[in-house]
Design a protein around this motif. Structure first.
Motif, PDB file in Angstrom:
ATOM      1  N   LEU A 103     -21.318 -22.387  14.401  1.00 49.95           N
ATOM      2  CA  LEU A 103     -22.266 -23.097  13.538  1.00 49.95           C
ATOM      3  C   LEU A 103     -23.530 -22.254  13.412  1.00 49.95           C
ATOM      4  O   LEU A 103     -24.044 -21.757  14.418  1.00 49.95           O
ATOM      5  CB  LEU A 103     -22.595 -24.447  14.183  1.00 49.95           C
ATOM      6  CG  LEU A 103     -23.356 -25.522  13.418  1.00 49.95           C
ATOM      7  CD1 LEU A 103     -23.181 -26.866  14.110  1.00 49.95           C
ATOM      8  CD2 LEU A 103     -24.846 -25.219  13.292  1.00 49.95           C
ATOM      9  N   PHE A 105     -27.422 -22.574  12.189  1.00 47.61           N
ATOM     10  CA  PHE A 105     -28.491 -23.513  11.847  1.00 47.61           C
ATOM     11  C   PHE A 105     -29.670 -22.675  11.355  1.00 47.61           C
ATOM     12  O   PHE A 105     -30.173 -21.826  12.095  1.00 47.61           O
ATOM     13  CB  PHE A 105     -28.881 -24.322  13.091  1.00 47.61           C
ATOM     14  CG  PHE A 105     -30.037 -25.277  12.877  1.00 47.61           C
ATOM     15  CD1 PHE A 105     -29.807 -26.595  12.517  1.00 47.61           C
ATOM     16  CD2 PHE A 105     -31.348 -24.851  13.065  1.00 47.61           C
ATOM     17  CE1 PHE A 105     -30.869 -27.483  12.335  1.00 47.61           C
ATOM     18  CE2 PHE A 105     -32.416 -25.736  12.882  1.00 47.61           C
ATOM     19  CZ  PHE A 105     -32.168 -27.054  12.523  1.00 47.61           C
ATOM     20  N   ASP A 124     -19.729 -23.137   9.459  1.00 47.34           N
ATOM     21  CA  ASP A 124     -20.627 -24.050   8.753  1.00 47.34           C
ATOM     22  C   ASP A 124     -22.071 -23.557   8.867  1.00 47.34           C
ATOM     23  O   ASP A 124     -22.478 -23.056   9.916  1.00 47.34           O
ATOM     24  CB  ASP A 124     -20.543 -25.460   9.356  1.00 47.34           C
ATOM     25  CG  ASP A 124     -19.219 -26.137   9.037  1.00 47.34           C
ATOM     26  OD1 ASP A 124     -18.463 -25.620   8.194  1.00 47.34           O
ATOM     27  OD2 ASP A 124     -18.941 -27.192   9.646  1.00 47.34           O
ATOM     28  N   HIS A 126     -25.871 -24.989   8.516  1.00 49.07           N
ATOM     29  CA  HIS A 126     -26.734 -26.167   8.394  1.00 49.07           C
ATOM     30  C   HIS A 126     -28.123 -25.749   7.923  1.00 49.07           C
ATOM     31  O   HIS A 126     -28.709 -24.823   8.479  1.00 49.07           O
ATOM     32  CB  HIS A 126     -26.881 -26.872   9.751  1.00 49.07           C
ATOM     33  CG  HIS A 126     -25.638 -27.544  10.224  1.00 49.07           C
ATOM     34  ND1 HIS A 126     -25.661 -28.729  10.924  1.00 49.07           N
ATOM     35  CD2 HIS A 126     -24.331 -27.194  10.113  1.00 49.07           C
ATOM     36  CE1 HIS A 126     -24.414 -29.089  11.214  1.00 49.07           C
ATOM     37  NE2 HIS A 126     -23.588 -28.168  10.751  1.00 49.07           N
ATOM     38  N   HIS A 128     -31.724 -27.727   5.692  1.00 51.09           N
ATOM     39  CA  HIS A 128     -32.212 -28.950   5.057  1.00 51.09           C
ATOM     40  C   HIS A 128     -31.977 -28.881   3.545  1.00 51.09           C
ATOM     41  O   HIS A 128     -32.155 -27.824   2.939  1.00 51.09           O
ATOM     42  CB  HIS A 128     -33.704 -29.123   5.349  1.00 51.09           C
ATOM     43  CG  HIS A 128     -34.204 -30.506   5.104  1.00 51.09           C
ATOM     44  ND1 HIS A 128     -34.424 -30.998   3.832  1.00 51.09           N
ATOM     45  CD2 HIS A 128     -34.497 -31.517   5.958  1.00 51.09           C
ATOM     46  CE1 HIS A 128     -34.850 -32.250   3.918  1.00 51.09           C
ATOM     47  NE2 HIS A 128     -34.899 -32.590   5.199  1.00 51.09           N
ATOM     48  N   GLU A 129     -31.601 -30.007   2.949  1.00 54.16           N
ATOM     49  CA  GLU A 129     -31.296 -30.005   1.508  1.00 54.16           C
ATOM     50  C   GLU A 129     -32.528 -29.629   0.668  1.00 54.16           C
ATOM     51  O   GLU A 129     -32.390 -28.968  -0.368  1.00 54.16           O
ATOM     52  CB  GLU A 129     -30.753 -31.372   1.071  1.00 54.16           C
ATOM     53  CG  GLU A 129     -31.712 -32.519   1.280  1.00 54.16           C
ATOM     54  CD  GLU A 129     -31.141 -33.871   0.830  1.00 54.16           C
ATOM     55  OE1 GLU A 129     -29.928 -33.963   0.590  1.00 54.16           O
ATOM     56  OE2 GLU A 129     -31.942 -34.823   0.755  1.00 54.16           O
ATOM     57  N   TRP A 154     -21.958 -24.426   3.228  1.00 56.06           N
ATOM     58  CA  TRP A 154     -23.232 -25.133   3.381  1.00 56.06           C
ATOM     59  C   TRP A 154     -23.005 -26.571   3.825  1.00 56.06           C
ATOM     60  O   TRP A 154     -22.167 -27.280   3.272  1.00 56.06           O
ATOM     61  CB  TRP A 154     -24.010 -25.136   2.068  1.00 56.06           C
ATOM     62  CG  TRP A 154     -24.387 -23.762   1.628  1.00 56.06           C
ATOM     63  CD1 TRP A 154     -23.808 -23.033   0.625  1.00 56.06           C
ATOM     64  CD2 TRP A 154     -25.417 -22.939   2.177  1.00 56.06           C
ATOM     65  NE1 TRP A 154     -24.421 -21.806   0.520  1.00 56.06           N
ATOM     66  CE2 TRP A 154     -25.402 -21.715   1.454  1.00 56.06           C
ATOM     67  CE3 TRP A 154     -26.349 -23.106   3.213  1.00 56.06           C
ATOM     68  CZ2 TRP A 154     -26.286 -20.669   1.737  1.00 56.06           C
ATOM     69  CZ3 TRP A 154     -27.226 -22.068   3.491  1.00 56.06           C
ATOM     70  CH2 TRP A 154     -27.197 -20.873   2.757  1.00 56.06           C
ATOM     71  N   LYS A 155     -23.779 -27.006   4.785  1.00 53.31           N
ATOM     72  CA  LYS A 155     -23.788 -28.403   5.231  1.00 53.31           C
ATOM     73  C   LYS A 155     -25.236 -28.894   5.142  1.00 53.31           C
ATOM     74  O   LYS A 155     -25.962 -28.907   6.144  1.00 53.31           O
ATOM     75  CB  LYS A 155     -23.283 -28.519   6.678  1.00 53.31           C
ATOM     76  CG  LYS A 155     -21.872 -27.985   6.880  1.00 53.31           C
ATOM     77  CD  LYS A 155     -20.834 -28.926   6.282  1.00 53.31           C
ATOM     78  CE  LYS A 155     -19.442 -28.300   6.372  1.00 53.31           C
ATOM     79  NZ  LYS A 155     -18.443 -29.027   5.610  1.00 53.31           N
ATOM     80  N   GLN A 157     -28.588 -30.916   5.189  1.00 54.00           N
ATOM     81  CA  GLN A 157     -29.011 -32.007   6.078  1.00 54.00           C
ATOM     82  C   GLN A 157     -30.246 -32.683   5.505  1.00 54.00           C
ATOM     83  O   GLN A 157     -30.980 -32.090   4.707  1.00 54.00           O
ATOM     84  CB  GLN A 157     -29.356 -31.443   7.472  1.00 54.00           C
ATOM     85  CG  GLN A 157     -28.241 -30.630   8.102  1.00 54.00           C
ATOM     86  CD  GLN A 157     -27.010 -31.465   8.401  1.00 54.00           C
ATOM     87  OE1 GLN A 157     -27.113 -32.618   8.792  1.00 54.00           O
ATOM     88  NE2 GLN A 157     -25.834 -30.872   8.224  1.00 54.00           N
ATOM     89  N   TYR A 161     -31.097 -35.010  13.549  1.00 51.27           N
ATOM     90  CA  TYR A 161     -29.762 -35.289  14.077  1.00 51.27           C
ATOM     91  C   TYR A 161     -29.476 -34.364  15.251  1.00 51.27           C
ATOM     92  O   TYR A 161     -30.144 -33.343  15.434  1.00 51.27           O
ATOM     93  CB  TYR A 161     -28.701 -35.090  12.982  1.00 51.27           C
ATOM     94  CG  TYR A 161     -28.578 -33.664  12.496  1.00 51.27           C
ATOM     95  CD1 TYR A 161     -29.563 -33.094  11.686  1.00 51.27           C
ATOM     96  CD2 TYR A 161     -27.501 -32.860  12.863  1.00 51.27           C
ATOM     97  CE1 TYR A 161     -29.469 -31.782  11.253  1.00 51.27           C
ATOM     98  CE2 TYR A 161     -27.398 -31.542  12.431  1.00 51.27           C
ATOM     99  CZ  TYR A 161     -28.388 -31.014  11.622  1.00 51.27           C
ATOM    100  OH  TYR A 161     -28.298 -29.704  11.203  1.00 51.27           O
ATOM    101  N   LEU A 163     -27.028 -31.685  16.762  1.00 48.68           N
ATOM    102  CA  LEU A 163     -25.937 -30.769  16.385  1.00 48.68           C
ATOM    103  C   LEU A 163     -24.777 -30.944  17.357  1.00 48.68           C
ATOM    104  O   LEU A 163     -23.613 -30.992  16.971  1.00 48.68           O
ATOM    105  CB  LEU A 163     -26.418 -29.318  16.416  1.00 48.68           C
ATOM    106  CG  LEU A 163     -27.299 -28.845  15.256  1.00 48.68           C
ATOM    107  CD1 LEU A 163     -28.665 -29.472  15.278  1.00 48.68           C
ATOM    108  CD2 LEU A 163     -27.416 -27.329  15.273  1.00 48.68           C
TER     109      LEU A 163
END
Ligand SMILES: [Zn+2]
Length: 260
Positions: A103, A105, A124, A126, A128-129, A154-155, A157, A161, A163
């Motif tokens: 992952l 981040f 993946d 992560h 922020h949108e 892309w995930k 967020q 949260y 991880l």
């Protein structure tokens, strides 16, 4: 119970620039040397990488370097980065390859935090949108569109949260639209908060000084995030690590040593 086993700070490059880039309205004309860092977090549920540094090719290839670090358009100038500072070289020293990362981040998508995505395949990502949206505008000149144009998983967020147990994302907008920091509970030592560029220097935290670059000049947002990180550190007894502070970085464990 935290899933974290080990935390490695990785020095991926260094960068000399005007101190006012790190401390808003302070230090004009003073040059500082800053580390550009990534952090590898080994957990019982996989390996997490916090930030990925710069794209080495944009620094090493003369044509790409001229394109992306044109002094007329990018006055901050190029960082200094060697082949041995690339992420795969760090992984190799631990007997790992990019495929061993589960992952990524990203605190935000500036060139010195997202450029190395091309060196980490397949997992993946992560972010922020609001950060993805700001990067695609782009909201400022420190986003290099090519860095995040690849076919990544892309995930996006939105909320804070975990991880994995013991690794918590904290929203810290201000430097950029969707900046995030990370609270890490170590198995033995005090928790660590990776501030990311919410705080470049210890001075940003101690004196509550915003970073030079603030999204839409929202210094208020950046200061609120600094205060939020300090409050979280006080509540959790965490160490709060600034992200581009050479003197502070020298106090950390030197790779391949780690924090646990
Ligand atoms: Zn940044």
């Amino acid at each position: 119970m935290t899933a974290v086993l080990r935390l490695w700070p990785l020095l991926t490059a260094t960068h000399r620039y005007d101190k006012s880039i790190s401390t808003r309205g302070r230090g004009q004309g003073e040059r500082i040397e800053a580390p550009i860092l990534a952090y590898l977090i080994e957990t019982t549920q996989g390996r997490i990488l916090f930030d990925v540094g710069c794209d080495y090719q944009k620094l090493a290839d003369p044509a790409l370097r001229a394109k992306w670090y044109d002094p007329a358009e990018f006055p901050m100038g190029p960082p200094q980065m060697s082949e041995e500072q690339r992420l795969p070289a760090h992984f190799a020293r631990l007997g790992l390859t990019p495929a061993d990362i589960d992952l990524v981040f990203l605190s935000h998508l500036h060139f010195d935090h997202a450029g190395g995505l091309c060196d980490v395949c397949g997992c993946d990502v992560h972010v922020h949108e609001a950060e993805l949206a700001a990067a695609h505008e782009p909201a400022d000149d420190a986003y290099f569109a090519d860095d995040f144009a690849g076919d990544y998983r892309w995930k996006p967020q939105r909320d804070e949260y975990d991880l994995v147990p013991g690794v918590r994302a904290i929203n810290t907008p201000g430097h950029t639209a969707g900046h995030m920091s990370l609270l890490i509970e170590l198995p033995q030592g005090r928790p660590v908060i990776l501030a990311g560029d919410a705080a470049d220097l210890t001075e940003n935290l101690e004196d509550e000084i915003a970073p030079g670059l603030c999204w839409r000049d929202r210094e208020d947002l950046a200061l609120a995030s600094i205060r939020k990180l300090k409050a979280t550190a006080a509540e959790t007894d965490a160490e709060l690590w600034p992200n581009h502070d050479m003197a502070f970085w020298r106090t950390l464990r030197r790779f391949p040593e780690y924090h646990a």
